[in-house]
Design an enzyme around this catalytic site. Structure first.
Site, PDB file in Angstrom:
ATOM      1  CD  GLU A   1     -16.670 -12.994 -32.531  1.00  0.00           C
ATOM      2  OE1 GLU A   1     -17.407 -13.298 -31.585  1.00  0.00           O
ATOM      3  OE2 GLU A   1     -16.705 -11.902 -33.116  1.00  0.00           O
TER       4      GLU A   1
ATOM      5  CB  CYS B   1     -17.525  -9.426 -34.619  1.00  0.00           C
ATOM      6  SG  CYS B   1     -18.825  -9.607 -33.431  1.00  0.00           S
TER       7      CYS B   1
END
Ligand code: NAP
Length: 506
Positions: free
Chosen positions: A263, A300
């Site tokens: 990610e 994130c």
């Protein structure tokens, strides 16, 4: 209570020292020395994981559920020490660390429950058709099996929920895969205590200690050795685009390439549709500012870019966001390097063509003050750099000229973890036009909310097209994440006695 680390790697239940050591760099409190990782220690951990694999893969789902629940209990038992060292190392407030610990143990317990019902195994059976013409059909059974030892990189921004016993580790253990964790250098003490909790749980249940190892960081050679070790069969990673891409490329270049579930970054665009802006621009501006500054913007799912139609409602949105951000004081960032990267990202943004700077520059040191910029759609579309993630509490407002331009802007984004619509009922037609663009861009599409705060549940997708993630078919949060560490195996005409226990009843 004062934390005193043993400062060792944890390799298959043993505390291993190393000739080289590194010193932690906490946000507050004392620094400590830790064993630095080396390729030799990584090899030892991978050998132990491979040796443990066959037995762990053959364990029952009940045994693995017991392991996950026991790890959660051992973490809870160390809760006060984890909070103490965690907030010292990361600068995150104690309440945030306590909440994150609850999420971490909740994840472990959720996976325990999830594997018991067996739905994740996707078991299939095509019974033999001996009389079928022109050819008989054999008996075919399929089940998902664990893939082998998994490498997990602890993430800097979630010292618990995405680190040593975080989502990747929980999913891999639930699947039956031993785990080798590469601890993040920003929180070695937190990693150590959580690692001790996993070791204690394995010991309590009499399970193979090789199922888990923690190698502390210290040099880039550690990560490289881990992902290229032939015994490692998949990698879970959360971090930077540059670091993640380097490790992803190493995985692909191996003689046996392996999946790298990375990610790597997202700006999580938020589209404010016209009727929503007309009815509640100020409320949305303030809500956006709160979402941007949560955890010093180090999530994130931070919604770094807001797109609004130019005009008085956009002015009201910007004014409200600017006032709320100006009121937010300095927040401690996770590392000195991140604070410096934030400042240089803000400088880069300020120097972009046509970009207006709306708040004073960020402060010095490890603290960050929020930043706000605005730019026209035309200037934004001609400068790709403005779409890059700046990790921290930084927001950019893009002013669109027409409703039709929203889809053009949407199509220009790279892959994202999330895309958000702020909409009222009369925005529906425009939202319907935008939805195919957002679905193609992101792993999660939201309406009338903010993306920070990721629910850990069955339907969650925390992933998306590259660079949000390196595998668009996967998620790193929620029960579906177990599928990353399983692969389907078909058993043709095997006698019952040879079938894996998970298939015997089908
Ligand atoms: P990072 O620099 O990518 O590091 C993550 C992990 O990967 C660390 O263990 C690091 O080891 C290792 N690593 C990185 N590059 C490597 C390489 N070339 N070879 C071998 N190992 C490598 O990420 P970070 O330390 O967490 O934070 C740095 C920046 O990443 C932040 O400023 C932010 O921009 C971004 N970030 C984004 C997210 C997100 O969710 N979008 C989350 C966290 C961070 P070493 O520590 O030994 O270098």
């Amino acid at each position: 209570m004062t934390f005193a680390p043993h400062g060792n790697h944890l390799i298959a239940g043993r505390r291993i020292d190393a000739p080289q050591r590194f010193t932690s760099a906490p946000a507050s409190g004392p620094a400590y020395d830790y064993a630095a990782g080396t390729p030799a220690v990584v090899a030892e951990a991978c050998a132990a994981a491979e040796a443990a694999f066959a037995g762990f893969a053959a364990s029952s789902r009940q045994q693995r559920a017991a392991l996950l629940n026991t790890i959660a209990g051992e973490i809870d038992a160390r809760g006060a020490r984890i909070t103490e060292i965690g907030s010292s190392e990361t600068g995150l407030p104690e309440a945030r660390l306590e909440g994150e610990r609850g999420r971490t143990t909740g994840q472990l317990r959720l996976f325990a429950q999830h594997i018991l019902d067996g739905a994740h195994l996707d078991r299939r059976h095509d019974a033999a058709l001996p009389g079928r013409q022109p050819l008989p059909r054999p008996d075919l059974r399929m089940v998902q099996r664990p893939i082998g030892p998994v490498a997990v990189f602890g993430a800097s921004n979630f010292p618990l929920a995405f680190s040593t016993a975080g989502g990747d580790t929980a999913a891999a253990l639930a699947a039956g895969c031993p785990v080798v964790v590469k601890g993040h250098g920003a929180h070695p003490g937190t990693s150590e205590i959580v690692g001790d909790a996993i070791v204690a749980a394995l010991d309590k249940l009499g399970m193979d200690a090789g199922i888990f190892s923690l190698v502390q960081g210290g040099s880039r050679a550690v990560g490289a050795a881990l992902v290229t070790d032939p015994r490692i069969k998949a990698v879970g990673f959360t971090g930077s685009l540059g670091g993640g891409r380097a490790l992803f490329d190493l995985c692909a270049a191996r003689p046996e390439p392996i999946p790298f579930f990375g990610e790597l970054g997202s700006v999580n665009p938020m589209f404010v549709l016209p009727a929503a802006a007309a009815s509640r621009a100020a409320e949305l501006g303030a809500g956006w500012a709160a979402s941007l500054t949560m955890g010093a913007g180090q999530f994130c799912t931070n919604p770094g870019i807001a797109i609004v139609l130019d005009g008085p409602d956009a002015d009201a949105f910007v004014q409200s966001a600017a006032a709320a951000l100006a009121d937010t004081g300095p927040q401690t960032m996770l590392t000195d390097g991140m604070a410096e990267a934030y400042r240089s990202g803000a400088r880069r943004m300020a120097e972009g063509a046509g970009v207006n700077t709306l708040l004073p520059p960020p402060c010095d040191g490890r603290a960050a003050t929020p930043q706000l910029f605005e730019v026209s759609a035309e200037n934004w579309l001609s400068n790709e750099d403005l779409a890059e993630e700046v990790f921290g509490p930084l927001g950019l407002v893009v002013r669109a000229e027409t409703p039709e331009q929203l889809a053009t802007l949407g199509r220009s984004f790279k892959g994202q973890l999330t895309a958000t619509l702020q909409m009222d009922d009369s925005d529906l037609a425009l939202a319907q036009e935008l939805l195919p663009v957002l679905e193609r861009m992101a792993g999660r599409v939201l309406a009338n909310g903010f993306p920070t705060g990721v629910e850990v549940c069955d339907a969650m997708v925390h992933g998306g097209p590259y660079p949000a993630s390196t595998n668009f078919g996967a998620t790193s949060v929620g029960t579906l994440s177990i599928r990353r560490f399983l692969r389907p195996v078909c058993y043709q005409n095997l006698p019952e006695a040879l079938l894996p226990a998970d298939l015997a009843a089908v």
